[in-house]
Design a protein around this motif. Structure first.
Motif, PDB file in Angstrom:
ATOM      1  N   GLN A   1      23.593  60.581  69.603  1.00  0.00           N
ATOM      2  CA  GLN A   1      23.251  61.551  68.562  1.00  0.00           C
ATOM      3  C   GLN A   1      24.465  61.855  67.680  1.00  0.00           C
ATOM      4  OE1 GLN A   1      21.569  64.899  70.625  1.00  0.00           O
ATOM      5  NE2 GLN A   1      19.521  63.975  70.742  1.00  0.00           N
ATOM      6  N   ALA A   2      25.637  61.999  68.317  1.00  0.00           N
ATOM      7  CA  ALA A   2      26.861  62.258  67.551  1.00  0.00           C
ATOM      8  C   ALA A   2      27.195  61.072  66.652  1.00  0.00           C
ATOM      9  CB  ALA A   2      28.020  62.544  68.504  1.00  0.00           C
ATOM     10  N   LEU A   3      26.976  59.869  67.170  1.00  0.00           N
ATOM     11  CA  LEU A   3      27.258  58.672  66.376  1.00  0.00           C
ATOM     12  C   LEU A   3      26.270  58.535  65.221  1.00  0.00           C
ATOM     13  CD1 LEU A   3      28.045  56.092  69.211  1.00  0.00           C
ATOM     14  CD2 LEU A   3      29.672  57.232  67.704  1.00  0.00           C
ATOM     15  N   ALA A   4      25.023  58.947  65.461  1.00  0.00           N
ATOM     16  CA  ALA A   4      24.013  58.851  64.406  1.00  0.00           C
ATOM     17  C   ALA A   4      24.374  59.717  63.205  1.00  0.00           C
ATOM     18  CB  ALA A   4      22.650  59.261  64.959  1.00  0.00           C
ATOM     19  N   GLN A   5      25.062  60.836  63.450  1.00  0.00           N
ATOM     20  CA  GLN A   5      25.467  61.722  62.360  1.00  0.00           C
ATOM     21  C   GLN A   5      26.559  61.088  61.490  1.00  0.00           C
ATOM     22  OE1 GLN A   5      26.605  65.365  64.295  1.00  0.00           O
ATOM     23  NE2 GLN A   5      24.502  65.926  64.832  1.00  0.00           N
ATOM     24  N   GLU A   6      27.255  60.114  62.046  1.00  0.00           N
ATOM     25  CA  GLU A   6      28.343  59.456  61.308  1.00  0.00           C
ATOM     26  C   GLU A   6      27.934  58.058  60.848  1.00  0.00           C
ATOM     27  OE1 GLU A   6      31.117  60.880  60.593  1.00  0.00           O
ATOM     28  OE2 GLU A   6      31.203  62.613  61.931  1.00  0.00           O
ATOM     29  N   TRP A   7      26.632  57.834  60.695  1.00  0.00           N
ATOM     30  CA  TRP A   7      26.146  56.482  60.470  1.00  0.00           C
ATOM     31  C   TRP A   7      26.686  55.848  59.187  1.00  0.00           C
ATOM     32  CZ3 TRP A   7      23.206  54.911  56.295  1.00  0.00           C
ATOM     33  CH2 TRP A   7      22.647  55.917  55.516  1.00  0.00           C
ATOM     34  N   ARG A   8      26.914  56.659  58.149  1.00  0.00           N
ATOM     35  CA  ARG A   8      27.403  56.075  56.892  1.00  0.00           C
ATOM     36  C   ARG A   8      28.785  55.458  57.069  1.00  0.00           C
ATOM     37  NH1 ARG A   8      24.573  60.606  55.287  1.00  0.00           N
ATOM     38  NH2 ARG A   8      22.934  60.245  53.717  1.00  0.00           N
ATOM     39  N   GLY A   9      29.689  56.219  57.686  1.00  0.00           N
ATOM     40  CA  GLY A   9      31.035  55.697  57.913  1.00  0.00           C
ATOM     41  C   GLY A   9      31.029  54.502  58.836  1.00  0.00           C
ATOM     42  N   LEU A  10      30.162  54.549  59.861  1.00  0.00           N
ATOM     43  CA  LEU A  10      30.082  53.439  60.805  1.00  0.00           C
ATOM     44  C   LEU A  10      29.535  52.179  60.147  1.00  0.00           C
ATOM     45  CD1 LEU A  10      28.759  55.249  64.018  1.00  0.00           C
ATOM     46  CD2 LEU A  10      30.983  54.140  63.722  1.00  0.00           C
ATOM     47  N   VAL A  11      28.552  52.345  59.283  1.00  0.00           N
ATOM     48  CA  VAL A  11      27.991  51.184  58.591  1.00  0.00           C
ATOM     49  C   VAL A  11      29.051  50.535  57.703  1.00  0.00           C
ATOM     50  CG1 VAL A  11      26.368  50.456  56.795  1.00  0.00           C
ATOM     51  CG2 VAL A  11      25.588  51.918  58.666  1.00  0.00           C
ATOM     52  N   PHE A  12      29.795  51.371  56.961  1.00  0.00           N
ATOM     53  CA  PHE A  12      30.809  50.826  56.056  1.00  0.00           C
ATOM     54  C   PHE A  12      31.878  50.059  56.826  1.00  0.00           C
ATOM     55  CE2 PHE A  12      34.820  51.002  53.759  1.00  0.00           C
ATOM     56  CZ  PHE A  12      34.445  50.599  52.483  1.00  0.00           C
ATOM     57  N   SER A  13      32.486  50.729  57.820  1.00  0.00           N
ATOM     58  CA  SER A  13      33.567  50.078  58.560  1.00  0.00           C
ATOM     59  C   SER A  13      33.044  48.904  59.374  1.00  0.00           C
ATOM     60  CB  SER A  13      34.279  51.080  59.477  1.00  0.00           C
ATOM     61  OG  SER A  13      33.381  51.621  60.425  1.00  0.00           O
ATOM     62  N   GLY A  14      31.827  49.060  59.952  1.00  0.00           N
ATOM     63  CA  GLY A  14      31.262  47.992  60.760  1.00  0.00           C
ATOM     64  C   GLY A  14      30.947  46.744  59.965  1.00  0.00           C
ATOM     65  N   VAL A  15      30.395  46.925  58.764  1.00  0.00           N
ATOM     66  CA  VAL A  15      30.056  45.773  57.931  1.00  0.00           C
ATOM     67  C   VAL A  15      31.311  44.978  57.574  1.00  0.00           C
ATOM     68  CG1 VAL A  15      29.294  45.097  55.620  1.00  0.00           C
ATOM     69  CG2 VAL A  15      27.903  46.662  56.982  1.00  0.00           C
ATOM     70  N   PHE A  16      32.361  45.666  57.158  1.00  0.00           N
ATOM     71  CA  PHE A  16      33.541  44.945  56.677  1.00  0.00           C
ATOM     72  C   PHE A  16      34.436  44.442  57.807  1.00  0.00           C
ATOM     73  CE2 PHE A  16      32.315  47.091  52.762  1.00  0.00           C
ATOM     74  CZ  PHE A  16      32.508  46.073  51.835  1.00  0.00           C
ATOM     75  N   THR A  17      34.689  45.267  58.832  1.00  0.00           N
ATOM     76  CA  THR A  17      35.512  44.763  59.937  1.00  0.00           C
ATOM     77  C   THR A  17      34.742  43.709  60.726  1.00  0.00           C
ATOM     78  OG1 THR A  17      34.793  46.576  61.401  1.00  0.00           O
ATOM     79  CG2 THR A  17      36.841  46.891  60.172  1.00  0.00           C
ATOM     80  N   GLY A  18      33.430  43.921  60.883  1.00  0.00           N
ATOM     81  CA  GLY A  18      32.611  42.927  61.566  1.00  0.00           C
ATOM     82  C   GLY A  18      32.558  41.619  60.802  1.00  0.00           C
ATOM     83  N   ALA A  19      32.454  41.711  59.478  1.00  0.00           N
ATOM     84  CA  ALA A  19      32.469  40.494  58.657  1.00  0.00           C
ATOM     85  C   ALA A  19      33.781  39.756  58.826  1.00  0.00           C
ATOM     86  CB  ALA A  19      32.250  40.860  57.191  1.00  0.00           C
ATOM     87  N   ALA A  20      34.880  40.505  58.874  1.00  0.00           N
ATOM     88  CA  ALA A  20      36.195  39.885  59.049  1.00  0.00           C
ATOM     89  C   ALA A  20      36.254  39.140  60.376  1.00  0.00           C
ATOM     90  CB  ALA A  20      37.287  40.946  58.991  1.00  0.00           C
ATOM     91  N   PHE A  21      35.787  39.789  61.441  1.00  0.00           N
ATOM     92  CA  PHE A  21      35.788  39.192  62.780  1.00  0.00           C
ATOM     93  C   PHE A  21      34.955  37.922  62.801  1.00  0.00           C
ATOM     94  CE2 PHE A  21      34.826  40.265  67.534  1.00  0.00           C
ATOM     95  CZ  PHE A  21      35.737  39.294  67.930  1.00  0.00           C
TER      96      PHE A  21
END
Length: 295
Positions: free
Chosen positions: A66-86
């Motif tokens: 639930q706490a992570l769901a509240q931060e979904w925008r930041g997680l999507v941004f960082s996840g998309v770009f760092t994940g793409a890099a990986f």
């Protein structure tokens, strides 16, 4: 006064942790090449490792969903770009030499410095400029060879170069969402890498070579599960420091990967490591030490 001392100590601890994480990244080519030899091609080695790591993480993070769901925008941004890099970096290891893949990725400090200057108002002091100069000169020494400009020469080179750019953008996102638990950032990182790797299959980034029929999947599974013991500590030592440090500093400190990667590739895969590589690596390591000295 006390707060400033504590903050400096945290930055130094994060810097040392990131150097250690970079050293682990320097060995990342080994499991990738291992899975390639087992019959997985292109993006598939990464998919095998990302999936097993996510399976381990999901139960751990379930309570904080639930706490992570509240931060979904930041997680999507960082996840998309760092994940793409990986993902792009992993795929590049299948299509070019280990040394070129590593070093083209490590043009990252240039992109990180630009992003820090534009978006974070970071000042470019003498030590930062000197460390950046050492790092870039080291890359030119190692990659130059007989060419006057170390330009990408195949698809693997281009993927490595683009992965460095996306990593710099992703670390900016990590730095701006430092309040998000590290476990959530790691999950976003792996999930982003998995999604992009699956998409890349449709763009021609390899196919699953079933040399032994479905048996290859059963052969790979135990090793993919074991890879979690390596990938999760490596990613933690990359993501946690990245929430404490600016993108340019992250890019410079991760250059510890270069030395470990070049030396391990020379010893284990027969790739060249002569005087040119030695001097280039020495310049790159100097960049990391200068960055740590800045405090």
């Amino acid at each position: 006064m006390t707060q400033g001392i504590t903050q400096n100590r945290d930055i130094r601890t994060a810097s040392i942790a990131l150097v250690c994480g970079g050293m682990l990244w320097g060995l990342y080519w080994i499991p990738v090449r291992f899975f390639l030899e087992m019959g997985l091609d292109g993006a598939w080695p990464g998919i095998a490792m990302y999936t097993t790591a996510l399976v381990v993480l999901i139960p751990i993070l379930w309570r904080s969903r639930q706490a992570l769901a509240q931060e979904w925008r930041g997680l999507v941004f960082s996840g998309v770009f760092t994940g793409a890099a990986f993902s792009l970096y992993s795929i590049s290891l299948a299509y070019t030499e280990v040394a070129r893949s590593i070093l083209l990725f490590y043009l990252t400090p240039i992109w990180g410095t630009v992003l820090g200057f534009v978006f974070l108002g970071e000042r470019l002091g003498p030590l930062r400029l000197l460390s950046l100069l050492c790092g870039v000169c080291g890359l030119f020494v190692v990659l130059g060879g007989e060419q006057s400009i170390p330009w990408p020469r195949n698809v693997g080179d281009w993927l490595a170069l683009i992965s460095g750019m996306t990593w710099a953008v992703g670390t900016l996102g990590l730095y701006r969402t430092k309040s998000v638990p590290v476990g959530g950032q790691i999950f976003a990182f792996l999930f982003g890498a998995l999604i992009l790797s699956i998409v890349s299959l449709f763009l021609g980034a390899g196919a699953l070579r079933l040399n032994g029929g479905n048996g290859v999947l059963m052969d790979v599974l135990p090793f993919a599960a074991l890879s979690v013991l390596y990938t999760l500590p490596m990613i933690y030592l990359t993501i946690w420091p990245s929430t404490k440090l600016t993108p340019a500093r992250v890019g410079l400190l991760l250059m510890s990967e270069v030395v470990v990667g070049l030396m391990s590739a020379a010893l284990l895969s027969g790739e060249p490591f002569g005087m040119r590589e030695f001097f280039g690596a020495a310049l790159i390591v100097s960049a990391a030490f200068l960055e740590i000295a800045r405090g």
